[in-house]
Motif scaffolding. Structure first.
Motif, short mmCIF file in Angstrom:
data_model
loop_
_atom_site.label_atom_id
_atom_site.label_comp_id
_atom_site.label_asym_id
_atom_site.label_seq_id
_atom_site.Cartn_x
_atom_site.Cartn_y
_atom_site.Cartn_z
N GLU A 145 0.85 -1.19 0.00
CA GLU A 145 0.00 0.00 0.00
C GLU A 145 0.88 1.24 0.00
O GLU A 145 1.85 1.32 0.75
CB GLU A 145 -0.91 0.00 1.22
N ARG A 151 4.58 8.10 -2.83
CA ARG A 151 3.89 8.97 -3.79
C ARG A 151 4.81 10.08 -4.29
O ARG A 151 4.87 10.38 -5.48
CB ARG A 151 2.63 9.56 -3.15
N GLY A 179 -2.48 -1.31 -8.25
CA GLY A 179 -2.52 -0.37 -7.15
C GLY A 179 -2.34 1.06 -7.61
O GLY A 179 -2.15 1.35 -8.80
N GLU A 180 -2.36 1.97 -6.65
CA GLU A 180 -2.30 3.40 -6.94
C GLU A 180 -1.02 3.80 -7.68
O GLU A 180 -1.06 4.53 -8.68
CB GLU A 180 -2.41 4.18 -5.64
N ALA A 183 -0.80 2.29 -11.16
CA ALA A 183 -1.70 3.00 -12.07
C ALA A 183 -1.06 4.29 -12.58
O ALA A 183 -1.23 4.67 -13.75
CB ALA A 183 -3.03 3.31 -11.37
#
Length: 255
Positions: A145, A151, A179-180, A183
Motif C-alpha cells: 500500500e 507517492r 494499485g495506486e 496506475a
C-alpha cells in the motif's frame, strides 16, 4: 531483438541459485536489484559483458552477517554482452551526497538513509540502440500500500526519466499491479508482464514466505515496462532463483 533478465537478488542470500541461472540464460542484458558492488564483476564474467553499478546504501557492519546481505554497499546494476555506449544515473530521492549508512529501524529512517534512483544504459546491438533502465523503488510496509514517501518519489521519478524518452524499464518497484502507484506508472508505460501472473514474490525463498504465504498472493511488484517504441515477447517469470522471481523476456524495437 534484445534478450533481457531482471531480478532482485537480495544481496548474497541466493547467489548459489542466481549465478547458475544467469549463466544458463546468457541474456544480452542483465538488470540486478539489491546487488553488492563487488559482485558486479562476477556477473560481468558470467555473461561475458560489461556493466555499471548505482550505489544506494551502505549496510552497517553489525547487520551484514545477520541479514546475510554482505558486502557493505548495495545498489542496482546493468550488465550487457553488447556495448554500452552511454549510461546515466537519476536519483529521485537523494539522502546524502555520499552512500548513506542504512538504518532499518523505521519506515522513515529506511527512506532517509537510501539514495533511490534509476540506472539507464544505452546498448547497441546489431546496429540498433536499446535504452534500458532499472530501479529498486521506494518500499512501503503494508503489503504494497502506498504512503506519502512513495507517492512523492513516484512523481519525482516520472519527472526525471521523462527526458530519457523511449525506454525499457524494469526492476523491483515495490508497487503491486493494479494499485495506486502502478496506475500512475502505467499512464506513461505499458506493462509487459502477462496478466496471468498474480505475484512476483517467491514464497519458498522469501524470509517471511513460509510464515505468511497469503500476504504475497497479490504482490506483482516486479515489472517490465516499455514505451511505444518497444514491445516484449516471450515474457515470463522464473521462480526458484531468489526471493523475487526473475523476469525473462525478448524485447524488440518497433519504432
Amino acid at each position: 531483438m534484445l534478450s533481457l533478465v531482471s531480478v532482485n537478488i537480495e544481496g548474497r542470500m541466493h547467489l548459489d541459485r542466481v549465478m547458475p541461472f544467469v549463466k544458463e540464460q546468457q541474456p544480452d542484458v542483465l538488470c540486478i536489484q539489491e546487488l553488492g558492488e563487488p559482485d558486479l564483476a562476477a556477473f560481468e564474467q558470467a555473461i561475458g559483458g560489461t556493466g555499471f553499478f548505482m550505489p544506494m546504501m551502505r549496510i552497517p557492519e553489525n547487520a551484514r552477517t545477520a541479514g546475510g546481505q554482505g558486502p557493505a554497499v548495495l545498489g542496482v546494476g546493468i550488465v550487457s554482452r553488447f556495448p554500452i555506449v552511454r549510461h546515466a544515473v537519476h536519483y529521485y530521492h537523494r539522502a546524502s551526497d555520499t552512500t548513506p549508512e542504512f538504518d532499518s529501524a523505521t519506515v522513515e529512517s529506511k527512506h532517509a538513509t537510501q539514495n533511490l534512483g534509476v540506472l539507464v544504459a544505452d546498448i547497441e546491438k546489431e546496429g540498433a540502440l536499446y535504452r534500458v533502465a532499472t530501479t529498486h523503488f521506494t518500499w512501503t510496509p503494508k503489503s504494497g500500500e502506498p504512503d506519502d514517501l512513495q507517492r512523492a518519489d513516484a512523481r519525482k521519478l516520472l519527472e526525471l526519466v521523462a527526458p530519457e524518452g523511449e525506454m525499457i524499464f524494469c526492476g523491483d518497484f515495490n508497487a503491486p499491479r493494479g494499485g495506486e502507484i502502478d496506475a500512475l506508472f502505467t499512464e506513461h508505460w505499458r506493462e509487459q508482464i502477462p496478466a496471468g501472473y498474480t505475484t512476483s514474490i517467491d514464497v519458498s525463498l522469501h524470509r517471511n514466505g513460509q510464515k505468511n504465504p497469503d500476504d504475497f498472493n497479490n504482490l506483482m511488484v516486479d515489472h517490465l515496462f516499455t514505451t511505444p517504441s518497444y514491445t516484449a515477447h516471450d515474457v515470463r517469470l522464473i521462480f526458484g532463483v531468489s526471493d523475487h522471481a526473475a523476469i525473462v523476456a525478448n524485447v524488440e524495437r518497433v519504432g
